[in-house]
Design an enzyme around this catalytic site. Structure first.
Site, PDB file in Angstrom:
ATOM      1  N   ASP A   1      16.554   8.105  -6.370  1.00  0.00           N
ATOM      2  CA  ASP A   1      16.436   7.639  -7.753  1.00  0.00           C
ATOM      3  C   ASP A   1      17.379   8.483  -8.601  1.00  0.00           C
ATOM      4  OD1 ASP A   1      14.273   5.631  -7.519  1.00  0.00           O
ATOM      5  OD2 ASP A   1      13.173   7.350  -6.763  1.00  0.00           O
ATOM      6  N   GLU A   5       8.480   9.993   4.454  1.00  0.00           N
ATOM      7  CA  GLU A   5       9.218  11.232   4.757  1.00  0.00           C
ATOM      8  C   GLU A   5      10.089  11.708   3.585  1.00  0.00           C
ATOM      9  OE1 GLU A   5       8.739   8.761   6.819  1.00  0.00           O
ATOM     10  OE2 GLU A   5       8.680   9.418   8.913  1.00  0.00           O
ATOM     11  N   TYR A  29       1.812   6.242  -1.741  1.00  0.00           N
ATOM     12  CA  TYR A  29       2.307   5.564  -0.544  1.00  0.00           C
ATOM     13  C   TYR A  29       3.437   6.402   0.055  1.00  0.00           C
ATOM     14  CZ  TYR A  29       2.002   1.594   2.526  1.00  0.00           C
ATOM     15  OH  TYR A  29       1.741   0.797   3.613  1.00  0.00           O
ATOM     16  N   ARG A  57       8.954   0.598  -1.185  1.00  0.00           N
ATOM     17  CA  ARG A  57       9.192  -0.850  -1.292  1.00  0.00           C
ATOM     18  C   ARG A  57       9.739  -1.453   0.012  1.00  0.00           C
ATOM     19  NH1 ARG A  57      10.331   0.479  -7.002  1.00  0.00           N
ATOM     20  NH2 ARG A  57       8.794  -0.662  -8.238  1.00  0.00           N
ATOM     21  N   GLN A  78      17.190   8.262 -12.413  1.00  0.00           N
ATOM     22  CA  GLN A  78      15.947   8.916 -12.848  1.00  0.00           C
ATOM     23  C   GLN A  78      16.125  10.437 -12.875  1.00  0.00           C
ATOM     24  OE1 GLN A  78      11.783   7.795 -11.641  1.00  0.00           O
ATOM     25  NE2 GLN A  78      12.055   9.444 -10.177  1.00  0.00           N
ATOM     26  N   MET A 130       4.472   8.167  -6.931  1.00  0.00           N
ATOM     27  CA  MET A 130       3.600   7.011  -7.170  1.00  0.00           C
ATOM     28  C   MET A 130       2.819   6.696  -5.899  1.00  0.00           C
ATOM     29  SD  MET A 130       5.340   4.630  -9.988  1.00  0.00           S
ATOM     30  CE  MET A 130       6.357   3.638  -8.932  1.00  0.00           C
ATOM     31  N   GLY A 173      13.675  13.002  -5.881  1.00  0.00           N
ATOM     32  CA  GLY A 173      14.629  12.573  -4.860  1.00  0.00           C
ATOM     33  C   GLY A 173      15.918  12.069  -5.484  1.00  0.00           C
ATOM     34  N   HIS A 177       9.169  11.634   0.383  1.00  0.00           N
ATOM     35  CA  HIS A 177       8.253  12.472  -0.416  1.00  0.00           C
ATOM     36  C   HIS A 177       7.940  13.768   0.327  1.00  0.00           C
ATOM     37  CE1 HIS A 177       7.094   8.259  -1.688  1.00  0.00           C
ATOM     38  NE2 HIS A 177       7.391   8.813  -2.847  1.00  0.00           N
TER      39      HIS A 177
HETATM   40  O1  PAF Z   1       9.983   8.240  -8.714  1.00  0.00           O
HETATM   41  C1  PAF Z   1       8.795   7.914  -8.891  1.00  0.00           C
HETATM   42  O2  PAF Z   1       8.014   7.724  -7.956  1.00  0.00           O
HETATM   43  C2  PAF Z   1       8.285   7.713 -10.303  1.00  0.00           C
HETATM   44  O3  PAF Z   1       9.240   7.104 -11.104  1.00  0.00           O
HETATM   45  C3  PAF Z   1       7.736   8.999 -10.964  1.00  0.00           C
HETATM   46  C4  PAF Z   1       8.832  10.033 -11.157  1.00  0.00           C
HETATM   47  C5  PAF Z   1       6.633   9.574 -10.096  1.00  0.00           C
HETATM   48  C6  PAF Z   1       7.155   8.682 -12.335  1.00  0.00           C
HETATM   49  O4  PAF Z   1       6.098   7.754 -12.263  1.00  0.00           O
END
Ligand code: PAF
Length: 282
Positions: free
Chosen positions: A150, A35, A32, A187, A153, A30, A147, A37
């Site tokens: 999360d 490290e 922004y 965040r 997720q 998403m 990652g 990412h």
């Molecule tokens: O982890 C995130 O940044 C988001 O949930 C994702 C996987 C890019 C989906 O919008």
């Protein structure tokens, strides 16, 4: 490194790479970028010939009371980071490109999404599953990188890929932390100086729990009580949840008798932060 805004441009580029016989990795983000990412982009760059980074603040995964409008955005900074880590293409669509007028199809999941973050964010995983499915369909990558911060997720996406026979490999990458332990997160920018200090209770509780597991504690309530006690001692912290769940089902377990995830969400002031550890990584 190119930045494109349309699905047609991504498809054209990926088609060219496929004609050359190249493999493609996808790092969904998403934006922004930090490290955390960067480590996903590094992993994709290592495993694949080409790397696509999607940079899209997905409105569908935010409830009306959440921080969609204030979520930080900086595409110029993101472009530099992606380039520096060997990314080849950024897909940076407008919401209308992803959700055309009349959009009405969703990817949803039961069980795994009904615990942990799913309880306080009931529409979140439907939004994640839908956008990630769309990104998989648009890019058709060989591998996609997420990652472990999360963690739910990651479990949900692995489960979706298996349930819906999606033809790609999902790679989970370790949590990247600041030098004092705080897990990197976009965040974290919401925290003022005092909150930034208080936010350390999350990683401290994670390390406390990990140590107890390392020493052989198997009773989940003993581990969770110690972690919660540590967090509750911090006046600015308010626990959303601290739980231990089965890795595969995301359902709570009383004893560490299988691979488990210990996960937490904690408000520091108004900012909701998450952290976790997998018992298998201890
Ligand atoms: O982890 C995130 O940044 C988001 O949930 C994702 C996987 C890019 C989906 O919008």
């Amino acid at each position: 490194m190119k930045i494109v805004k349309t699905i047609a441009e991504v498809r054209k580029q990926v088609k060219e790479w496929r004609h050359e016989g190249l493999t493609v990795g996808l790092v969904p983000t998403m934006g922004y970028l930090h490290e955390g990412h960067a480590s996903l982009i590094d992993a994709s760059h290592r495993d694949n010939d080409r790397t696509v980074v999607s940079d899209f603040v997905n409105p569908m995964q935010f409830s009306p009371t959440e921080d969609l409008e204030s979520y930080p955005r900086d595409i110029a900074h993101d472009a530099k980071l992606v380039e520096a880590h060997g990314g080849d293409l950024i897909f940076h669509p407008e919401p209308e490109e992803m959700y055309h007028e009349g959009f009405s199809s969703f990817v949803d999941m039961t069980v795994l999404t009904e615990e942990l973050c799913g309880l306080s964010r009931p529409i979140h995983f439907r939004g994640v599953c839908t956008v990630v499915s769309k990104l998989f369909n648009i890019v058709q990558p060989d591998r996609a990188y997420f990652g472990k911060k999360d963690a739910q997720q990651l479990a949900v996406i692995r489960h979706m890929v298996n349930d819906l026979n999606m033809n790609l490999e999902i790679i989970g990458c370790p949590i990247i932390r600041e030098s004092d332990g705080l897990a990197k997160s976009s965040r974290n920018t919401y925290l003022n100086t005092e909150e930034r200090q208080s936010a350390l209770v999350l990683s401290q509780a994670v390390f406390l729990g990990m140590n107890m597991v390392k020493k052989g504690e198997k009773d989940c309530s003993v581990i969770l009580d110690a972690m919660k006690k540590h967090i509750e001692a911090e006046p600015l912290a308010k626990i959303d949840y601290v739980k231990i769940v089965d890795c595969a089902t995301m359902q709570q377990i009383p004893t560490l008798d299988r691979p488990a995830l210990c996960a937490m969400a904690v408000y520091i002031g108004k900012t909701r932060l998450i952290d976790n550890f997998f018992t298998e990584d201890v």
